[in-house]
Design an enzyme around this catalytic site. Structure first.
Site, short mmCIF file in Angstrom:
data_model
loop_
_atom_site.label_atom_id
_atom_site.label_comp_id
_atom_site.label_asym_id
_atom_site.label_seq_id
_atom_site.Cartn_x
_atom_site.Cartn_y
_atom_site.Cartn_z
NE ARG A 100 -13.81 4.93 7.21
CZ ARG A 100 -12.66 4.59 7.78
NH1 ARG A 100 -12.53 3.42 8.38
NH2 ARG A 100 -11.63 5.40 7.76
CG HIS A 127 -8.87 7.69 3.86
ND1 HIS A 127 -9.68 8.51 4.64
CD2 HIS A 127 -8.37 6.75 4.72
CE1 HIS A 127 -9.67 8.07 5.89
NE2 HIS A 127 -8.90 7.01 5.96
CD GLN A 130 -4.67 8.18 6.89
OE1 GLN A 130 -5.55 7.67 7.55
NE2 GLN A 130 -3.51 8.56 7.41
CG ASP A 221 -3.62 1.51 2.81
OD1 ASP A 221 -3.88 0.98 3.91
OD2 ASP A 221 -4.50 1.96 2.05
CB CYS A 260 -3.28 5.26 6.29
SG CYS A 260 -3.64 3.74 5.40
NE ARG A 288 -7.60 10.60 9.43
CZ ARG A 288 -8.35 9.49 9.33
NH1 ARG A 288 -7.77 8.31 9.29
NH2 ARG A 288 -9.67 9.57 9.19
N1 CP Z 1 -6.62 5.22 8.81
C1 CP Z 1 -7.92 5.02 9.09
O1 CP Z 1 -8.82 5.61 8.47
O2 CP Z 1 -8.13 4.16 10.12
P1 CP Z 1 -9.56 3.56 10.54
O3 CP Z 1 -10.02 2.69 9.40
O4 CP Z 1 -9.31 2.78 11.80
O5 CP Z 1 -10.51 4.69 10.74
N1 NVA Z 2 -7.13 1.44 1.79
C1 NVA Z 2 -7.65 1.12 3.10
C2 NVA Z 2 -7.51 2.28 4.03
C3 NVA Z 2 -7.95 2.01 5.44
C4 NVA Z 2 -7.85 3.22 6.32
C5 NVA Z 2 -9.10 0.68 2.98
O1 NVA Z 2 -9.85 1.30 2.21
O2 NVA Z 2 -9.48 -0.29 3.64
#
Ligand code: CP
Ligand code: NVA
Length: 302
Positions: A100, A127, A130, A221, A260, A288
């Site tokens: 990430r 993502h 997701q 989101d 999400c 997930r």
């Molecule tokens: N949806 C998602 O990726 O959640 P987190 O940021 O908690 O991993």
């Molecule tokens: N769009 C959000 C998704 C979090 C899972 C972010 O990037 O923070």
């Protein structure tokens, strides 16, 4: 399948096969309980996480593998040593890298130098885990995903991009409704318009929530993604007309709601809807783990 940085890396048939495998694993892990035996997966995070961290860790355990969490105690990737050296070192010990990152280019660097599969668990651009979990969740309610109309409402972001790519590849309809100045990236939109045309899908963009009338499912989101320091309160006035609430469900006739998470109750979604009968949000969070397991299994099986 060698790496998984974007749903764009997959053919429509591969997307559907992964969803089927995710559903199969969800039903019964017994045939897969040793699938990753003796294998180690590094999960590294430049940003916070609940769902991603826990679902990969526990999911890998369900497949008999071992996962190692790396936070950014040594600073952002590329600061203490190059991303190249990071990838070359990790590849000597582990069997896959889940990352990430702030910048998608970091993932491209990891992919370039790693000799093991790299999985995107969120970047500024996509993502994909997701998006795959979301279409798996829709597949639990629709036999034919090409017949689904998904309505995304709010800020055009990494999650929107992955959903748009999946929808276009599956020949589904996607309606993206955002306030002016918050639309998804123009290049991704252009690419998805082409993909939709190629696969019989449709991508509609609008700032008017009435464009969402008739969708099967509404998707929310956060209005401010990780890495953007804008206070949520500052964008509230712009985004409030785009909140998913009972009035929007009534207007659109949507049967289901996805988010999400992490969710900001009272902002992009009302608590009433999040906890209500239309919500598939916690199934989506559970999925997930199953879809990620399908992805890791597929990447590591040979
Ligand atoms: N949806 C998602 O990726 O959640 P987190 O940021 O908690 O991993
Ligand atoms: N769009 C959000 C998704 C979090 C899972 C972010 O990037 O923070």
């Amino acid at each position: 399948m060698q790496h998984f940085l974007s749903i764009n890396d997959l053919t429509p048939a591969q997307i559907l096969a992964l969803i089927e495998l995710g559903k199969k694993m969800k039903h019964d892990y017994a045939p897969y309980s040793q699938a990753l035996a003796g294998k180690s997966v590094v999960t590294l995070f430049e940003k916070p996480s609940l769902r991603t961290r826990v679902s990969f860790d526990i999911g890998i355990n369900k497949l008999g593998g071992h996962s190692l969490y790396l936070d950014q105690q040594n600073g952002a990737l590329g600061e203490r040593e190059t991303v190249q050296d990071f990838a070359l070192n990790l590849s000597r010990w582990c069997d896959a890298i889940v990352a990430r990152v702030f910048s998608h280019t970091t993932l491209e660097q990891l992919q370039k130098y790693a000799t093991v599969p790299v999985v995107n668990s969120l970047s500024d651009l996509y993502h994909p885990c997701q998006g795959m979990a979301d279409f798996m969740t829709l597949a639990e309610h629709h036999n034919d995903l090409s017949q689904v109309a998904l309505g995304y409402v709010g800020d055009g972001n990494n999650v929107t991009h992955s959903l748009m790519i999946a929808a276009a590849k599956l020949g589904a309809k996607m309606v993206v409704v955002c306030p002016a100045g918050h639309f998804p990236d123009g290049h991704v939109v252009q690419q998805c318009q082409q993909l939709a045309q190629q696969h019989g899908g449709e991508l509609v963009l609008s700032s008017d929530v009435s464009a969402l009338e008739g969708v099967d499912c509404l998707y929310a989101d956060t209005w401010v993604s990780m890495g953007d320091s804008t206070p949520l309160g500052q964008v509230k006035a712009t985004f409030m007309p785009y909140q998913i609430n009972q009035a929007l469900l009534d207007l659109t006739g949507a049967k289901h709601v996805l988010h999400c998470q992490p969710a900001h109750r009272g902002y992009e979604i009302s608590s009433e809807v999040m906890d209500g009968p239309s919500s598939l949000i916690f199934d989506q969070a559970e999925n997930r783990m199953h879809i990620q397991n399908a992805i890791l299994y597929t990447l590591l099986k040979d």
